[in-house]
Design a protein around this motif. Structure first.
Motif, PDB file in Angstrom:
ATOM      1  N   SER A 215       1.004  -1.177  -0.022  1.00  0.00           N
ATOM      2  CA  SER A 215      -0.099   0.003  -0.101  1.00  0.00           C
ATOM      3  C   SER A 215       0.836   1.288   0.248  1.00  0.00           C
ATOM      4  O   SER A 215       0.463   2.413  -0.468  1.00  0.00           O
ATOM      5  CB  SER A 215      -0.999  -0.056   1.308  1.00  0.00           C
ATOM      6  OG  SER A 215      -0.209  -0.185   2.387  1.00  0.00           O
ATOM      7  N   LYS A 232      -3.015   4.707  -4.486  1.00  0.00           N
ATOM      8  CA  LYS A 232      -4.077   5.419  -4.526  1.00  0.00           C
ATOM      9  C   LYS A 232      -5.290   4.604  -4.253  1.00  0.00           C
ATOM     10  O   LYS A 232      -5.345   3.643  -4.650  1.00  0.00           O
ATOM     11  CB  LYS A 232      -4.321   6.450  -5.698  1.00  0.00           C
ATOM     12  CG  LYS A 232      -3.002   7.152  -5.870  1.00  0.00           C
ATOM     13  CD  LYS A 232      -3.427   8.020  -7.518  1.00  0.00           C
ATOM     14  CE  LYS A 232      -2.247   8.873  -7.907  1.00  0.00           C
ATOM     15  NZ  LYS A 232      -2.276   9.509  -9.345  1.00  0.00           N
ATOM     16  N   HIS A 233      -6.298   5.417  -3.952  1.00  0.00           N
ATOM     17  CA  HIS A 233      -7.627   4.462  -3.392  1.00  0.00           C
ATOM     18  C   HIS A 233      -8.258   3.972  -4.702  1.00  0.00           C
ATOM     19  O   HIS A 233      -8.344   4.786  -5.646  1.00  0.00           O
ATOM     20  CB  HIS A 233      -8.687   5.455  -2.479  1.00  0.00           C
ATOM     21  CG  HIS A 233      -9.972   4.938  -2.369  1.00  0.00           C
ATOM     22  ND1 HIS A 233      -9.931   3.835  -1.413  1.00  0.00           N
ATOM     23  CD2 HIS A 233     -11.186   5.159  -2.816  1.00  0.00           C
ATOM     24  CE1 HIS A 233     -11.392   3.683  -1.575  1.00  0.00           C
ATOM     25  NE2 HIS A 233     -12.178   4.097  -2.174  1.00  0.00           N
ATOM     26  N   ASP A 234      -8.533   2.803  -4.580  1.00  0.00           N
ATOM     27  CA  ASP A 234      -9.023   2.140  -5.907  1.00  0.00           C
ATOM     28  C   ASP A 234      -8.153   2.191  -7.221  1.00  0.00           C
ATOM     29  O   ASP A 234      -8.739   1.691  -8.013  1.00  0.00           O
ATOM     30  CB  ASP A 234     -10.406   2.604  -6.332  1.00  0.00           C
ATOM     31  CG  ASP A 234     -11.744   2.475  -5.423  1.00  0.00           C
ATOM     32  OD1 ASP A 234     -11.327   1.551  -4.524  1.00  0.00           O
ATOM     33  OD2 ASP A 234     -12.400   3.323  -5.101  1.00  0.00           O
ATOM     34  N   GLU A 235      -6.861   2.411  -6.972  1.00  0.00           N
ATOM     35  CA  GLU A 235      -5.864   2.216  -7.883  1.00  0.00           C
ATOM     36  C   GLU A 235      -5.687   0.806  -8.528  1.00  0.00           C
ATOM     37  O   GLU A 235      -5.521   0.177  -7.389  1.00  0.00           O
ATOM     38  CB  GLU A 235      -4.840   3.070  -7.600  1.00  0.00           C
ATOM     39  CG  GLU A 235      -3.504   3.143  -8.668  1.00  0.00           C
ATOM     40  CD  GLU A 235      -2.463   3.828  -8.399  1.00  0.00           C
ATOM     41  OE1 GLU A 235      -1.473   4.058  -9.464  1.00  0.00           O
ATOM     42  OE2 GLU A 235      -1.923   4.095  -7.362  1.00  0.00           O
TER      43      GLU A 235
END
Length: 259
Positions: A215, A232-235
């Motif tokens: 992460s 990144k979030h949802d990457e």
């Protein structure tokens, strides 16, 4: 799921080798925190200090100065009893070369940390069953390391690193001795144990394929952390992998030269 509060704090860690006019600074003031449930990667070229850093956290070597805190407690100040507990059950260690005992079966290797600490047999058996099922190694538990593939050995070693329910798993180049397929299987399993069980993992690696499962990645060179990359979030992992490669290219032209 990453929790709040700091699980591990590394504060101004320094490690020197040599004496007087011939001193090498393997670590030169490294500081960072790890949150519960985080999957943190450390990348850097050979000799950058990344394995020294991991060994200081594992108390395999003592830093010259600075502190490492686990749940707010300075591990350098632990007495022999607390240090034995820390090494035996608070951290799990996953080595590049597997570090399995050749004269023990897969099952015996996994259960060894629990036998040392005298855990109840029924509890140990339940833990073994859960981990061997998760890592898909149930069918090789009665085999010796010489009868296993590299990928199987590393999954046995991964199960052993988790058998004591450690606060954090320290992984030192865990895919370094594996082929591409075996490395991908292992990293999928480590990512799964991180996501499903909230297990905190700190992994040192030079391999962008492996660190794309993390992460967050810290880049270290000459004993200093000089860059951080976050997923990144949802990457997608593919996009994150591309960003790792782009950064490596910016830093000097590719993994062979830089990381």
């Amino acid at each position: 799921m990453v929790g709040q509060g700091k699980l591990l704090e590394v504060q101004d860690l320094q490690k020197n080798y040599g004496k007087q006019d011939n001193v090498t600074k393997a670590l030169n003031g490294v500081s960072f925190d790890i949150l519960p449930g985080e999957f943190l990667g450390i990348m850097g070229p050979s000799g950058s200090g990344k394995t020294t850093l991991l060994n200081c956290i594992a108390t395999i070597i003592k830093p010259t100065s600075g502190r490492v805190l686990l749940n707010g407690k300075n591990i350098s100040a632990f007495d022999s009893k607390d240090l034995a507990e820390y090494r035996g059950s608070r951290i799990g260690y996953l080595f590049q070369d597997f570090a399995l005992l050749d004269n023990l079966t897969g099952e015996e290797n996994i259960l060894l940390p629990l036998s040392i600490h005298g855990m109840d047999f029924a509890k140990a058996r339940a833990k073994l069953d859960d981990l061997s099922s998760f890592f898909e190694i149930t069918d090789i538990l009665n085999k010796f390391p010489s009868q296993m593939s590299g990928g199987q050995k590393q999954r046995v070693a991964a199960a052993r690193s988790l058998i004591t329910d450690p606060d954090i798993v320290l992984a030192d180049e865990p895919t370094g001795a594996l082929d591409t397929r075996s490395a991908r299987i292992l990293m999928n399993k480590l990512e799964g144990i991180n996501h499903e069980s909230g297990r905190t993992i700190l992994m040192v690696s030079h391999d962008p394929n492996a660190t794309s499962f993390c992460s967050r990645i810290l880049f270290i060179q000459d004993g200093v952390i000089f860059h951080e990359l976050r997923r990144k979030h949802d990457e997608s992992r593919a996009n994150y992998y591309d960003r790792i490669l782009q950064l490596m290219a910016q830093l000097g032209g590719g993994s062979a030269n830089v990381l």
